[in-house]
Design an enzyme around this catalytic site. Structure first.
Site, PDB file in Angstrom:
ATOM      1  N   SER A 159      47.008  31.028  33.239  1.00  0.00           N
ATOM      2  CA  SER A 159      46.111  32.183  33.246  1.00  0.00           C
ATOM      3  C   SER A 159      45.470  32.371  34.611  1.00  0.00           C
ATOM      4  O   SER A 159      45.023  31.410  35.236  1.00  0.00           O
ATOM      5  CB  SER A 159      45.021  31.987  32.193  1.00  0.00           C
ATOM      6  N   ALA A 160      45.438  33.626  35.059  1.00  0.00           N
ATOM      7  CA  ALA A 160      44.839  34.011  36.343  1.00  0.00           C
ATOM      8  C   ALA A 160      45.479  33.277  37.531  1.00  0.00           C
ATOM      9  O   ALA A 160      44.810  32.885  38.476  1.00  0.00           O
ATOM     10  CB  ALA A 160      43.319  33.809  36.322  1.00  0.00           C
ATOM     11  N   CYS A 161      46.805  33.088  37.468  1.00  0.00           N
ATOM     12  CA  CYS A 161      47.521  32.449  38.578  1.00  0.00           C
ATOM     13  C   CYS A 161      48.640  33.330  39.129  1.00  0.00           C
ATOM     14  O   CYS A 161      49.545  32.837  39.801  1.00  0.00           O
ATOM     15  CB  CYS A 161      48.071  31.096  38.154  1.00  0.00           C
TER      16      CYS A 161
ATOM     17  N   ARG B 146      48.495  26.820  40.463  1.00  0.00           N
ATOM     18  CA  ARG B 146      47.547  27.058  41.551  1.00  0.00           C
ATOM     19  C   ARG B 146      47.196  25.693  42.105  1.00  0.00           C
ATOM     20  O   ARG B 146      46.449  24.936  41.486  1.00  0.00           O
ATOM     21  CB  ARG B 146      46.333  27.776  40.950  1.00  0.00           C
TER      22      ARG B 146
ATOM     23  N   ASP C 170      52.824  39.318  31.118  1.00  0.00           N
ATOM     24  CA  ASP C 170      52.098  38.176  30.539  1.00  0.00           C
ATOM     25  C   ASP C 170      52.909  37.391  29.514  1.00  0.00           C
ATOM     26  O   ASP C 170      52.779  36.189  29.435  1.00  0.00           O
ATOM     27  CB  ASP C 170      50.799  38.680  29.891  1.00  0.00           C
TER      28      ASP C 170
ATOM     29  N   ARG D  37      38.299  42.404  33.317  1.00  0.00           N
ATOM     30  CA  ARG D  37      39.684  42.803  33.028  1.00  0.00           C
ATOM     31  C   ARG D  37      39.828  44.318  32.931  1.00  0.00           C
ATOM     32  O   ARG D  37      38.858  45.024  32.668  1.00  0.00           O
ATOM     33  CB  ARG D  37      40.106  42.200  31.680  1.00  0.00           C
TER      34      ARG D  37
ATOM     35  N   TYR E 210      51.155  37.598  47.500  1.00  0.00           N
ATOM     36  CA  TYR E 210      51.311  38.995  47.051  1.00  0.00           C
ATOM     37  C   TYR E 210      52.692  39.557  47.429  1.00  0.00           C
ATOM     38  O   TYR E 210      53.700  38.913  47.157  1.00  0.00           O
ATOM     39  CB  TYR E 210      50.153  39.841  47.582  1.00  0.00           C
ATOM     40  N   GLY E 211      52.726  40.717  48.103  1.00  0.00           N
ATOM     41  CA  GLY E 211      54.001  41.371  48.407  1.00  0.00           C
ATOM     42  C   GLY E 211      54.941  40.483  49.206  1.00  0.00           C
ATOM     43  O   GLY E 211      56.170  40.548  49.057  1.00  0.00           O
TER      44      GLY E 211
ATOM     45  N   LYS F 187      47.481  36.429  22.853  1.00  0.00           N
ATOM     46  CA  LYS F 187      47.868  35.040  22.672  1.00  0.00           C
ATOM     47  C   LYS F 187      48.021  34.608  21.208  1.00  0.00           C
ATOM     48  O   LYS F 187      48.871  33.782  20.885  1.00  0.00           O
ATOM     49  CB  LYS F 187      46.860  34.134  23.389  1.00  0.00           C
TER      50      LYS F 187
ATOM     51  N   ARG G 241      38.545  33.246  27.079  1.00  0.00           N
ATOM     52  CA  ARG G 241      39.037  32.506  25.918  1.00  0.00           C
ATOM     53  C   ARG G 241      38.241  31.221  25.752  1.00  0.00           C
ATOM     54  O   ARG G 241      37.828  30.596  26.718  1.00  0.00           O
ATOM     55  CB  ARG G 241      40.527  32.155  26.075  1.00  0.00           C
TER      56      ARG G 241
ATOM     57  N   TYR H   9      36.369  38.916  22.744  1.00  0.00           N
ATOM     58  CA  TYR H   9      37.109  38.807  24.008  1.00  0.00           C
ATOM     59  C   TYR H   9      38.632  38.852  23.771  1.00  0.00           C
ATOM     60  O   TYR H   9      39.145  38.241  22.827  1.00  0.00           O
ATOM     61  CB  TYR H   9      36.747  37.519  24.757  1.00  0.00           C
ATOM     62  N   GLY H  10      39.332  39.489  24.699  1.00  0.00           N
ATOM     63  CA  GLY H  10      40.790  39.668  24.682  1.00  0.00           C
ATOM     64  C   GLY H  10      41.566  38.614  23.926  1.00  0.00           C
ATOM     65  O   GLY H  10      41.950  38.805  22.771  1.00  0.00           O
ATOM     66  N   GLY H  11      41.791  37.492  24.584  1.00  0.00           N
ATOM     67  CA  GLY H  11      42.632  36.456  23.995  1.00  0.00           C
ATOM     68  C   GLY H  11      42.094  35.888  22.687  1.00  0.00           C
ATOM     69  O   GLY H  11      42.836  35.278  21.921  1.00  0.00           O
TER      70      GLY H  11
ATOM     71  N   ASN I 149      55.544  37.525  48.804  1.00  0.00           N
ATOM     72  CA  ASN I 149      56.258  36.578  47.944  1.00  0.00           C
ATOM     73  C   ASN I 149      57.722  36.981  47.762  1.00  0.00           C
ATOM     74  O   ASN I 149      58.550  36.161  47.373  1.00  0.00           O
ATOM     75  CB  ASN I 149      55.569  36.466  46.577  1.00  0.00           C
TER      76      ASN I 149
ATOM     77  N   THR J 183      50.548  39.004  36.750  1.00  0.00           N
ATOM     78  CA  THR J 183      50.452  40.461  36.879  1.00  0.00           C
ATOM     79  C   THR J 183      50.834  40.878  38.291  1.00  0.00           C
ATOM     80  O   THR J 183      51.565  41.857  38.497  1.00  0.00           O
ATOM     81  CB  THR J 183      49.023  40.940  36.543  1.00  0.00           C
TER      82      THR J 183
ATOM     83  N   HIS K 295      54.614  32.270  27.972  1.00  0.00           N
ATOM     84  CA  HIS K 295      53.561  32.910  28.773  1.00  0.00           C
ATOM     85  C   HIS K 295      54.179  33.307  30.114  1.00  0.00           C
ATOM     86  O   HIS K 295      53.897  32.685  31.136  1.00  0.00           O
ATOM     87  CB  HIS K 295      52.416  31.901  28.953  1.00  0.00           C
TER      88      HIS K 295
HETATM   89  P1  GTP Z   1      46.423  36.197  33.099  1.00  0.00           P
HETATM   90  O1  GTP Z   1      46.324  37.658  32.793  1.00  0.00           O
HETATM   91  O2  GTP Z   1      45.118  35.495  32.946  1.00  0.00           O
HETATM   92  O3  GTP Z   1      47.497  35.498  32.346  1.00  0.00           O
HETATM   93  O4  GTP Z   1      46.676  36.057  34.680  1.00  0.00           O
HETATM   94  P2  GTP Z   1      47.878  36.374  35.677  1.00  0.00           P
HETATM   95  O5  GTP Z   1      48.765  35.180  35.766  1.00  0.00           O
HETATM   96  O6  GTP Z   1      48.520  37.678  35.342  1.00  0.00           O
HETATM   97  O7  GTP Z   1      47.125  36.461  37.087  1.00  0.00           O
HETATM   98  P3  GTP Z   1      46.920  37.675  38.102  1.00  0.00           P
HETATM   99  O8  GTP Z   1      48.218  38.218  38.620  1.00  0.00           O
HETATM  100  O9  GTP Z   1      46.007  38.649  37.476  1.00  0.00           O
HETATM  101  O10 GTP Z   1      46.190  36.944  39.324  1.00  0.00           O
HETATM  102  C1  GTP Z   1      44.983  36.259  39.189  1.00  0.00           C
HETATM  103  C2  GTP Z   1      44.286  36.114  40.501  1.00  0.00           C
HETATM  104  O11 GTP Z   1      45.133  35.480  41.465  1.00  0.00           O
HETATM  105  C3  GTP Z   1      43.874  37.455  41.089  1.00  0.00           C
HETATM  106  O12 GTP Z   1      42.572  37.343  41.609  1.00  0.00           O
HETATM  107  C4  GTP Z   1      44.863  37.674  42.204  1.00  0.00           C
HETATM  108  O13 GTP Z   1      44.339  38.443  43.252  1.00  0.00           O
HETATM  109  C5  GTP Z   1      45.223  36.254  42.648  1.00  0.00           C
HETATM  110  N1  GTP Z   1      46.637  36.193  43.147  1.00  0.00           N
HETATM  111  C6  GTP Z   1      47.736  36.690  42.539  1.00  0.00           C
HETATM  112  N2  GTP Z   1      48.847  36.489  43.299  1.00  0.00           N
HETATM  113  C7  GTP Z   1      48.440  35.843  44.415  1.00  0.00           C
HETATM  114  C8  GTP Z   1      49.137  35.360  45.588  1.00  0.00           C
HETATM  115  O14 GTP Z   1      50.347  35.500  45.753  1.00  0.00           O
HETATM  116  N3  GTP Z   1      48.371  34.720  46.517  1.00  0.00           N
HETATM  117  C9  GTP Z   1      47.028  34.558  46.365  1.00  0.00           C
HETATM  118  N4  GTP Z   1      46.354  33.925  47.325  1.00  0.00           N
HETATM  119  N5  GTP Z   1      46.336  35.009  45.284  1.00  0.00           N
HETATM  120  C10 GTP Z   1      47.031  35.644  44.318  1.00  0.00           C
HETATM  121  C1  SPV Z   2      45.103  34.703  29.799  1.00  0.00           C
HETATM  122  O1  SPV Z   2      44.006  34.117  29.714  1.00  0.00           O
HETATM  123  O2  SPV Z   2      46.170  34.086  30.022  1.00  0.00           O
HETATM  124  C2  SPV Z   2      45.173  36.174  29.667  1.00  0.00           C
HETATM  125  C3  SPV Z   2      44.009  36.877  29.169  1.00  0.00           C
HETATM  126  O3  SPV Z   2      46.220  36.760  29.908  1.00  0.00           O
HETATM  127  S1  SPV Z   2      43.847  36.683  27.433  1.00  0.00           S
HETATM  128  O4  SPV Z   2      44.566  37.762  26.798  1.00  0.00           O
HETATM  129  O5  SPV Z   2      42.435  36.804  27.146  1.00  0.00           O
HETATM  130  O6  SPV Z   2      44.376  35.444  26.997  1.00  0.00           O
HETATM  131 MN    MN Z   3      47.909  35.377  30.208  1.00  0.00          MN
END
Ligand code: GTP
Ligand code: SPV
Ligand code: MN
Length: 599
Positions: free
Chosen positions: A263-265, A416, A292, A385, A509-510, A222, A85, A213-215, A512, A268, A242
């Site tokens: 995002s990416a925290c 994060r 999401d 992705r 991960y698990g 978004k 994005r 790109y996606g977003g 948690n 999923t 979100h």
């Molecule tokens: P968006 O799709 O961008 O909104 O992201 P998201 O919040 O769905 O993030 P996602 O679950 O894809 O995780 C993003 C990154 O964080 C990945 O590389 C995961 O492996 C890492 N991650 C997720 N959960 C954990 C966790 O509990 N611990 C650690 N250390 N890393 C994690």
């Molecule tokens: C994010 O960036 O929070 C995502 C990917 O989930 S996107 O759909 O590109 O926004």
């Molecule tokens: Mn997102």
């Protein structure tokens, strides 16, 4: 609409709106502006999917992957300048700048339309325009919304058919209504200097040019489901957030939680979490409603918060995903998936950093160049992705498609944070929880262009997605309390705290689930906590660490609230408060004073 300009319409069995409807008039205007050679009205059928992916393979948009290993899967390589994005190119276009507020880029609507019209004029000459009618949310849901996206990107069309509900059902959901989001999109020449993602909330319209790109280009994500929807929600008394939505079951009891992480925290991963063996054996299970986005409203009968996932698929981060971290995501992408910007293996399968402990001896990287472990670059783009339909998810919740949604018992905020922020705490009440959410800080990630790893304030993980003035957004959150007779409990988590050696202290991960168990027990009034300046915190014995390689000292380090560090954290929150300046909601000032006095 002049007849000479009318391109052939390709589609035999798509039920098209009558020529006279508002929908058709708007489509005609856009055809006239963009001048495509061909118009394809999408049906969302399996035959169409085959037709589009075949066409994509022929034209180089897709690489067909090894169909024995990954049936129905394709790889797409984006333009290397178009991998995330672009917040600096994203605009909220409202009559006054105050409506967009201090956290959004703003353009005056007339000026924005005029600027973008010059870009859109004739931009689809020689190309096909895909007409994508889609519904956000389970059909028949009180919050379900219709959008129609016009795009010249085959990649976008195929992705939208996975991510949203596309086809005949749209006309059924729309009925006689003229209420639909008008989405016009062109990749243009994919030039970052001519890239604009413009939202016109008052016109229920989105125009985006110059990115695939996606977003930036998949409207179900978004643009519509957060920026336009958050604006509508504020006007109509509901919320677009979100957030993931998960069901957590144990001993015949099921509790739904929603969690907002930037995002990416980890959304999923949380949404698809598989508890470790001892928990599974005891009967713990997590099911996914959404990963999401959550649309939430107050049920008038019960006075409680309910949520739906407006999407129908996942656009998930690939790097770091493997059989250990997220087996459900691995299952999701085992078939009928589009991969974007991952590496290609010699056998026609795909690879990314973190998929296997050992990298492959050779592969083709995400830009199409030969790669070996010695290349010194990443084989997969850090924001690569996968796009997979939610029906691929082995842990899909039984209510994922329920128009009435699910009742939310907890809202969890998180970021994060390598330092300062503890593993988990609970806000004292809703008003304090809104403050906690509003002041979330998180290190930036590869999901947006720009520097990675710098802490910024990301209120409710919505900083780039609030479609109006953040002042009004925060007031809306505070006011939601009055609509509810019983409100979700609010928590804050941080899976990412590091020790002095730079390693994650918490396994994540698990595992948690151990924190989530405490959260759920708190919601049901059966777990202990101690009062701290930040909120309620579990004692060491309140979180089950059985079977983990974690000693008491690690737990203490994870939960430590260093008062000096926290004072610096509060100073860091100034960034947000200064932006809001005179517009800060009174309740925010009050909560801040309470926090300072507690510290
Ligand atoms: P968006 O799709 O961008 O909104 O992201 P998201 O919040 O769905 O993030 P996602 O679950 O894809 O995780 C993003 C990154 O964080 C990945 O590389 C995961 O492996 C890492 N991650 C997720 N959960 C954990 C966790 O509990 N611990 C650690 N250390 N890393 C994690
Ligand atoms: C994010 O960036 O929070 C995502 C990917 O989930 S996107 O759909 O590109 O926004
Ligand atoms: Mn997102």
């Amino acid at each position: 609409m002049t007849t000479t300009m009318k391109p052939p319409i390709r589609e035999t069995n798509a039920r098209k709106p009558a020529e006279t409807t508002t929908v058709q008039q708007w489509i005609n205007e856009c055809i006239e502006l963009c001048q495509p050679n061909l118009v394809h009205v999408c049906t969302g059928s399996a035959e169409e999917r085959k037709q589009l992916t075949d066409e994509g393979v022929r034209t180089g948009v897709f690489i067909r992957l090894n169909q024995e290993k990954r049936p129905g899967c394709y790889l797409h390589r984006s333009n290397p300048n178009d991998v995330a994005r672009t917040e600096q190119c994203t605009f909220i276009c409202t009559p006054s700048q105050d409506m967009a507020g201090p956290t959004n880029n703003w353009m005056e609507p007339k000026a924005a339309y005029s600027k973008l019209k010059t870009l859109f004029r004739g931009c689809m000459k020689g190309r096909t325009m895909y007409v994508i009618p889609f519904v956000m949310g389970p059909i028949g849901s009180p919050l379900a919304k219709v959008g129609i996206q016009l795009t010249d990107s085959l990649y976008v069309a195929v992705n939208m058919e996975i991510m949203t509900r596309v086809g005949h059902i749209v006309w059924k959901q729309l009925g006689d209504s003229e209420e639909f989001t008008r989405c016009l999109h062109s990749v243009g020449d994919c030039n970052p200097d001519r890239r604009y993602i413009c939202h016109f909330p008052l016109d229920n319209t989105i125009w985006s040019f110059g990115s695939g790109y996606g977003g930036n280009a998949l409207w179900g994500k978004k643009c519509l489901a957060l920026r336009i929807a958050s604006f509508l929600g504020q006007q109509q008394g509901w919320m677009a957030e979100h957030m993931l939505i998960s069901g957590v079951s144990f001993a015949g009891e099921k509790t739904y939680v929603a969690a907002a992480f930037p995002s990416a925290c980890g959304k999923t991963n949380f949404a698809m979490l598989i508890p470790p063996p001892i928990y599974r054996q005891a009967g713990w299970k997590v099911t996914t409603v959404g990963d999401d986005i959550a649309w939430m409203w107050v049920d008038e009968k019960t006075g409680r918060l309910r949520a739906i996932n407006p999407e129908a698929g996942y656009f998930g981060v690939v790097p770091g995903t493997n059989e250990q971290t997220n087996p459900n995501a691995i299952a999701c992408m085992s078939h009928d998936t589009i991969f974007t910007n991952v590496a290609l293996l010699p056998d026609g399968d795909v690879w990314w950093e973190g998929k296997t402990a050992e990298p492959p001896a050779e592969c083709v990287d995400w830009t199409g160049k030969p790669w070996t472990p010695k290349s010194g670059t990443k084989a997969a783009q850090p924001n690569s992705r996968f796009t997979a339909p939610m029906i691929n998810n082995p842990a899909l919740d039984a209510s994922a498609d329920d128009p009435n949604g699910v009742e939310i018992s907890a809202i969890i905020f998180g970021g994060r944070r390598a330092k300062t922020v503890p593993l988990v705490f609970q806000a004292f009440n809703w008003m304090h929880g809104v403050y906690v959410g509003a002041t979330v800080g998180s290190e930036t990630t590869a999901a947006a262009t720009g520097q990675v790893g710098v802490v910024r304030r990301d209120p409710m993980a919505m900083l780039p997605f609030i479609g109006y003035n953040i002042r009004d957004y925060l007031v809306h959150w505070f006011r939601m309390r009055k609509k509810m007779s019983d409100c979700p409990r609010i928590f804050h988590v941080n899976w990412f705290r590091k020790n002095d050696k730079g390693q994650y202290i918490w396994p994540g991960y698990g595992e948690n689930i151990r924190v989530i168990k405490w959260i759920i027990d708190r919601c049901h009034g059966r777990a202990y906590a101690v009062e701290t300046p930040l909120g309620w915190m579990p004692r060491r014995q309140d979180i089950d660490l059985n079977g983990l390689n974690i000693v008491d000292a690690d737990f203490d380090e994870m939960q430590k609230v260093d008062l000096e560090a926290f004072k610096a954290e509060i100073a860091g929150q100034e960034e947000l408060f200064l932006k809001l300046a005179g517009d800060l909601p009174k309740e925010m000032i009050f909560q801040r004073e309470l926090l300072i006095s507690r510290l």
